[in-house]
Design an enzyme around this catalytic site. Structure first.
Site, short mmCIF file in Angstrom:
data_model
loop_
_atom_site.label_atom_id
_atom_site.label_comp_id
_atom_site.label_asym_id
_atom_site.label_seq_id
_atom_site.Cartn_x
_atom_site.Cartn_y
_atom_site.Cartn_z
N LEU A 68 90.67 29.01 9.05
CA LEU A 68 90.52 30.24 8.45
C LEU A 68 89.70 30.08 7.17
O LEU A 68 89.34 29.04 6.77
CB LEU A 68 91.80 31.00 8.36
CG LEU A 68 92.65 31.09 9.59
CD1 LEU A 68 94.12 31.64 9.24
CD2 LEU A 68 92.00 32.13 10.55
N PRO A 69 89.35 31.16 6.71
CA PRO A 69 88.35 30.92 5.50
C PRO A 69 89.07 30.22 4.29
O PRO A 69 88.54 29.31 3.55
CB PRO A 69 88.04 32.30 5.11
CG PRO A 69 88.08 33.27 6.39
CD PRO A 69 89.01 32.51 7.10
N LYS A 100 88.74 16.92 0.85
CA LYS A 100 87.58 18.01 1.35
C LYS A 100 86.86 18.69 0.19
O LYS A 100 85.85 18.74 0.25
CB LYS A 100 88.29 19.10 2.27
CG LYS A 100 87.62 19.92 2.84
CD LYS A 100 86.08 19.46 3.59
CE LYS A 100 85.21 20.81 4.16
NZ LYS A 100 84.24 20.20 4.91
N LYS A 160 83.74 28.32 -2.61
CA LYS A 160 85.05 28.41 -2.52
C LYS A 160 85.77 26.88 -2.88
O LYS A 160 86.63 26.35 -3.63
CB LYS A 160 85.64 28.90 -1.35
CG LYS A 160 87.04 28.80 -1.20
CD LYS A 160 87.44 27.92 -0.13
CE LYS A 160 86.59 27.92 1.03
NZ LYS A 160 87.10 27.01 2.39
#
Ligand code: NDP
Length: 302
Positions: free
Chosen positions: A75-76, A178, A247
């Site tokens: 998901l985002p 990440k 993000k």
């Protein structure tokens, strides 16, 4: 129906569920069917129906998904994963494993792992790198945080879409790695755009300049792949939203602050990607961030 031997080890009696059929989730969920019957759920339900028709998965409700032995999410952000955990928690099966492939936040991973543990569910953060093309090819890099024993039990699932699957530490470590990976990618992308903009102002031809950089020590994945495939030809079609990259760099910046680290280049990159998100657009492909550098220099990198 045959009872499965142990909920942890992957066996033929098990079912997987994949939630979030976006650019990454769609091909990743398709690969899982090579190993296990796979339920799929997506906010926009029509995509799950289409996925079932295209790949032999089964569109499912959230209460059906909760009964799966392995639940994967992509998901985002961690916020959407939080919401799904809250909804599924009462129905989850003890002994199951929740694997979050979102590029999430390490703090959220630790909180989610503790929440799921109250139901006897293990959690792994397993974000991926390689883009939609790597997902289709099944060659993603999967950076996993969590207990080594749980990772080994689910390794066959991760290897359906992962070419490289590595444990990088405890829960939260996958998300931490990440965030740094993507901030480095953003740094390489923007600094290369600056370099090529200056070269263009000097009257240098960009294509041979890029070619020789790619045979020299200044090369990067951005110079070797992204500029040729997405920038110089003005396609901007890598299918990874600029807002998602901003993000990720924001998460890296928060992580730097949390450990009182000193990382001015990473911090600058996070701020520049935020600026690009505001000036170029959140939904546009991340390679279009170079348009901000183009505007600063009144040149087009073509
Ligand atoms: P997409 O925008 O393509 O897909 C997002 C998915 O999340 C869709 O299935 C969407 O559902 C769903 N979704 C969005 N909001 C909600 C919500 N509030 N509740 C439930 N579901 C929701 O994203 P990507 O596949 O590109 O990215 C997914 C994750 O993977 C992100 O964390 C990203 O940073 C990471 N990632 C992306 C890569 C890429 O190259 N694209 C590479 C590596 C990692 P709906 O269909 O209804 O909109």
């Amino acid at each position: 129906m045959t009872e499965s031997v142990s909920l942890g080890a992957v066996s033929s009696g098990h079912r997987a569920a994949f939630l979030g059929l976006g650019a990454m989730g769609t091909p990743m969920a398709a690969h899982l069917t090579a190993l296990l019957p796979t339920l799929v759920w997506n906010r926009t339900a029509a995509k799950a129906e289409q996925h079932a028709a295209d790949y032999g998965t089964q569109a499912a409700t959230l209460s059906e998904v909760a009964q799966a032995d392995f639940i994967l999410t992509c998901l985002p952000t961690s916020a959407e994963v939080d919401s799904l955990i809250d909804q599924l928690l009462p129905d989850l099966k003890s002994g199951s494993v929740w694997i979050d492939c979102t590029s999430g936040h390490p703090d959220a991973a630790r909180r989610q792992a503790a929440q799921l543990a109250t139901r006897g569910v293990a959690f792994l953060d397993a974000p991926v790198s390689g883009g939609p093309l790597g997902a289709k090819a099944g060659t993603l890099s999967v950076m996993v945080g969590g207990a080594a024993s749980v990772i080994e039990r689910v390794r066959p699932l991760l290897e359906t879409f992962g070419g490289t699957v590595l444990r990088v530490g405890d829960v939260g470590s996958g998300f931490a790695v990440k965030a740094i990976n993507n901030t480095l990618m953003g740094l390489h992308l923007l600094s290369l755009a600056e370099g090529l903009a200056v070269l263009k102002l000097q009257g240098v031809d960009l294509q041979p300049a890029l070619d020789i950089l790619n045979a020299s020590s200044g090369r990067s994945f951005s110079s070797e792949a992204k500029f040729t495939q997405h920038v110089l030809n003005r396609k901007f079609a890598a299918n990874f939203a600029l807002g998602l990259l901003a993000k990720d760099a924001g998460i890296a910046l928060e992580n730097v602050q949390a450990v009182k680290g000193s990382a001015p280049l990473l911090a600058q990159t996070a701020m520049l990607l935020r600026a690009a998100q505001h000036t170029v657009g959140s939904e546009i492909d991340h390679t279009a961030a170079v348009q901000m550098v183009e505007a600063w220099n009144n040149v087009e990198l073509s």
